[in-house]
Design a protein around this motif. Sequence first.
Motif, PDB file in Angstrom:
ATOM      1  N   LEU A  51       4.423  16.085  -3.361  1.00 56.30           N
ATOM      2  CA  LEU A  51       4.724  16.694  -2.062  1.00 56.30           C
ATOM      3  C   LEU A  51       5.865  15.990  -1.334  1.00 56.30           C
ATOM      4  O   LEU A  51       6.292  16.427  -0.272  1.00 56.30           O
ATOM      5  CB  LEU A  51       3.471  16.703  -1.186  1.00 56.30           C
ATOM      6  N   GLY A  52       6.337  14.894  -1.883  1.00 63.44           N
ATOM      7  CA  GLY A  52       7.476  14.189  -1.291  1.00 63.44           C
ATOM      8  C   GLY A  52       7.112  13.305  -0.129  1.00 63.44           C
ATOM      9  O   GLY A  52       7.982  12.891   0.638  1.00 63.44           O
ATOM     10  N   LYS A  53       5.826  12.981   0.009  1.00 62.03           N
ATOM     11  CA  LYS A  53       5.400  12.099   1.096  1.00 62.03           C
ATOM     12  C   LYS A  53       5.648  10.648   0.687  1.00 62.03           C
ATOM     13  O   LYS A  53       5.704  10.323  -0.499  1.00 62.03           O
ATOM     14  CB  LYS A  53       3.913  12.302   1.393  1.00 62.03           C
ATOM     15  N   ASP A  54       5.763   9.804   1.682  1.00 63.84           N
ATOM     16  CA  ASP A  54       5.998   8.387   1.419  1.00 63.84           C
ATOM     17  C   ASP A  54       4.744   7.722   0.874  1.00 63.84           C
ATOM     18  O   ASP A  54       3.633   8.001   1.305  1.00 63.84           O
ATOM     19  CB  ASP A  54       6.424   7.669   2.693  1.00 63.84           C
ATOM     20  N   ILE A  55       4.945   6.825  -0.057  1.00 68.87           N
ATOM     21  CA  ILE A  55       3.874   6.001  -0.599  1.00 68.87           C
ATOM     22  C   ILE A  55       4.215   4.570  -0.255  1.00 68.87           C
ATOM     23  O   ILE A  55       5.298   4.079  -0.569  1.00 68.87           O
ATOM     24  CB  ILE A  55       3.750   6.185  -2.117  1.00 68.87           C
ATOM     25  N   SER A  56       3.284   3.913   0.400  1.00 64.76           N
ATOM     26  CA  SER A  56       3.568   2.544   0.843  1.00 64.76           C
ATOM     27  C   SER A  56       3.269   1.537  -0.256  1.00 64.76           C
ATOM     28  O   SER A  56       2.549   1.828  -1.215  1.00 64.76           O
ATOM     29  CB  SER A  56       2.738   2.208   2.084  1.00 64.76           C
ATOM     30  N   ALA A  57       3.798   0.361  -0.081  1.00 64.01           N
ATOM     31  CA  ALA A  57       3.555  -0.721  -1.039  1.00 64.01           C
ATOM     32  C   ALA A  57       2.111  -1.204  -0.966  1.00 64.01           C
ATOM     33  O   ALA A  57       1.649  -1.894  -1.870  1.00 64.01           O
ATOM     34  CB  ALA A  57       4.513  -1.876  -0.778  1.00 64.01           C
ATOM     35  N   ASP A  58       1.406  -0.841   0.102  1.00 67.11           N
ATOM     36  CA  ASP A  58       0.002  -1.246   0.248  1.00 67.11           C
ATOM     37  C   ASP A  58      -0.972  -0.298  -0.445  1.00 67.11           C
ATOM     38  O   ASP A  58      -2.177  -0.535  -0.425  1.00 67.11           O
ATOM     39  CB  ASP A  58      -0.367  -1.333   1.733  1.00 67.11           C
ATOM     40  N   ASN A  59      -0.466   0.763  -1.059  1.00 67.30           N
ATOM     41  CA  ASN A  59      -1.343   1.679  -1.794  1.00 67.30           C
ATOM     42  C   ASN A  59      -2.075   0.882  -2.873  1.00 67.30           C
ATOM     43  O   ASN A  59      -1.449   0.109  -3.611  1.00 67.30           O
ATOM     44  CB  ASN A  59      -0.491   2.787  -2.418  1.00 67.30           C
ATOM     45  N   PRO A  60      -3.392   1.033  -2.982  1.00 65.49           N
ATOM     46  CA  PRO A  60      -4.151   0.233  -3.959  1.00 65.49           C
ATOM     47  C   PRO A  60      -3.657   0.376  -5.389  1.00 65.49           C
ATOM     48  O   PRO A  60      -3.668  -0.583  -6.146  1.00 65.49           O
ATOM     49  CB  PRO A  60      -5.577   0.768  -3.819  1.00 65.49           C
ATOM     50  N   LEU A  61      -3.222   1.564  -5.765  1.00 61.04           N
ATOM     51  CA  LEU A  61      -2.718   1.720  -7.134  1.00 61.04           C
ATOM     52  C   LEU A  61      -1.413   0.961  -7.336  1.00 61.04           C
ATOM     53  O   LEU A  61      -1.187   0.360  -8.383  1.00 61.04           O
ATOM     54  CB  LEU A  61      -2.516   3.194  -7.462  1.00 61.04           C
ATOM     55  N   VAL A  62      -0.547   0.985  -6.340  1.00 60.07           N
ATOM     56  CA  VAL A  62       0.718   0.259  -6.449  1.00 60.07           C
ATOM     57  C   VAL A  62       0.456  -1.240  -6.517  1.00 60.07           C
ATOM     58  O   VAL A  62       1.095  -1.960  -7.275  1.00 60.07           O
ATOM     59  CB  VAL A  62       1.647   0.606  -5.262  1.00 60.07           C
ATOM     60  N   ARG A  63      -0.532  -1.690  -5.788  1.00 64.79           N
ATOM     61  CA  ARG A  63      -0.815  -3.129  -5.757  1.00 64.79           C
ATOM     62  C   ARG A  63      -1.619  -3.609  -6.958  1.00 64.79           C
ATOM     63  O   ARG A  63      -1.371  -4.687  -7.488  1.00 64.79           O
ATOM     64  CB  ARG A  63      -1.579  -3.485  -4.478  1.00 64.79           C
ATOM     65  N   TYR A  64      -2.611  -2.827  -7.392  1.00 63.53           N
ATOM     66  CA  TYR A  64      -3.570  -3.361  -8.356  1.00 63.53           C
ATOM     67  C   TYR A  64      -3.611  -2.660  -9.712  1.00 63.53           C
ATOM     68  O   TYR A  64      -4.403  -3.062 -10.562  1.00 63.53           O
ATOM     69  CB  TYR A  64      -4.976  -3.318  -7.753  1.00 63.53           C
ATOM     70  N   CYS A  65      -2.841  -1.639  -9.944  1.00 67.53           N
ATOM     71  CA  CYS A  65      -2.889  -0.945 -11.236  1.00 67.53           C
ATOM     72  C   CYS A  65      -2.559  -1.939 -12.346  1.00 67.53           C
ATOM     73  O   CYS A  65      -1.564  -2.663 -12.285  1.00 67.53           O
ATOM     74  CB  CYS A  65      -1.910   0.221 -11.269  1.00 67.53           C
ATOM     75  N   THR A  66      -3.416  -1.964 -13.369  1.00 70.69           N
ATOM     76  CA  THR A  66      -3.213  -2.900 -14.465  1.00 70.69           C
ATOM     77  C   THR A  66      -2.398  -2.302 -15.601  1.00 70.69           C
ATOM     78  O   THR A  66      -2.023  -3.014 -16.523  1.00 70.69           O
ATOM     79  CB  THR A  66      -4.567  -3.357 -15.029  1.00 70.69           C
ATOM     80  N   GLY A  67      -2.166  -1.012 -15.542  1.00 70.78           N
ATOM     81  CA  GLY A  67      -1.412  -0.365 -16.612  1.00 70.78           C
ATOM     82  C   GLY A  67      -2.221  -0.256 -17.893  1.00 70.78           C
ATOM     83  O   GLY A  67      -1.665  -0.347 -18.984  1.00 70.78           O
ATOM     84  N   CYS A  68      -3.503  -0.045 -17.776  1.00 68.51           N
ATOM     85  CA  CYS A  68      -4.378  -0.002 -18.954  1.00 68.51           C
ATOM     86  C   CYS A  68      -4.343   1.350 -19.658  1.00 68.51           C
ATOM     87  O   CYS A  68      -4.848   1.477 -20.756  1.00 68.51           O
ATOM     88  CB  CYS A  68      -5.802  -0.334 -18.551  1.00 68.51           C
TER      89      CYS A  68
END
Length: 166
Positions: A51-68
């Motif tokens: 939708l083109g909305k902003d995603i902040s650096a505090d988003n839990p996925l951005v901070r904690y995603c392990t890439g599993c």
Amino acid sequence: MQKTDHVIDLAGYKKEDLTVCLGCKICASVCTVNDLSISTSPQELLQTLFLGKDISADNPLVRYCTGCYRCTQACPWDIRIPEIVRALRDVLATGSPFEKAFKGSLDIWGRVYEPYVLLKAVPFLIKEGYLKHMNRWIEYMGIHLPHKVKKINPSNNSNGQKGGTL
């Protein structure tokens, strides 16, 4: 909006590729971040991005995603959420010190050079108190610190009897 397109391009997708998401939230049910009792949904991240909305650096996925890639394996369309998260981290400049060190090593030598990564990460390790694990990391890298070897008395065998035989 341009930022969103850049993130999608960095992840190797076209915006139309993300429209196949069914909204089933299977990805959320297998997400390791949710295992940490942090409520998040990769599907909502995709929707926000689409939708083109902003995603902040505090988003839990951005901070904690392990890439599993558990979310990718569960997704009926094999959408690679960790690659989208990695692209978001690049755009938001929120990569961990280790990621920055890995990328720096790749830029300089074309491969990961562990001593360089370790030296680049030392300020972070000191600041966060991770130096207590330094011996294990060094051993993991294949550099073993000298340790005392227990001497074996050749006159005693394993049963404690004197005059062992060969």
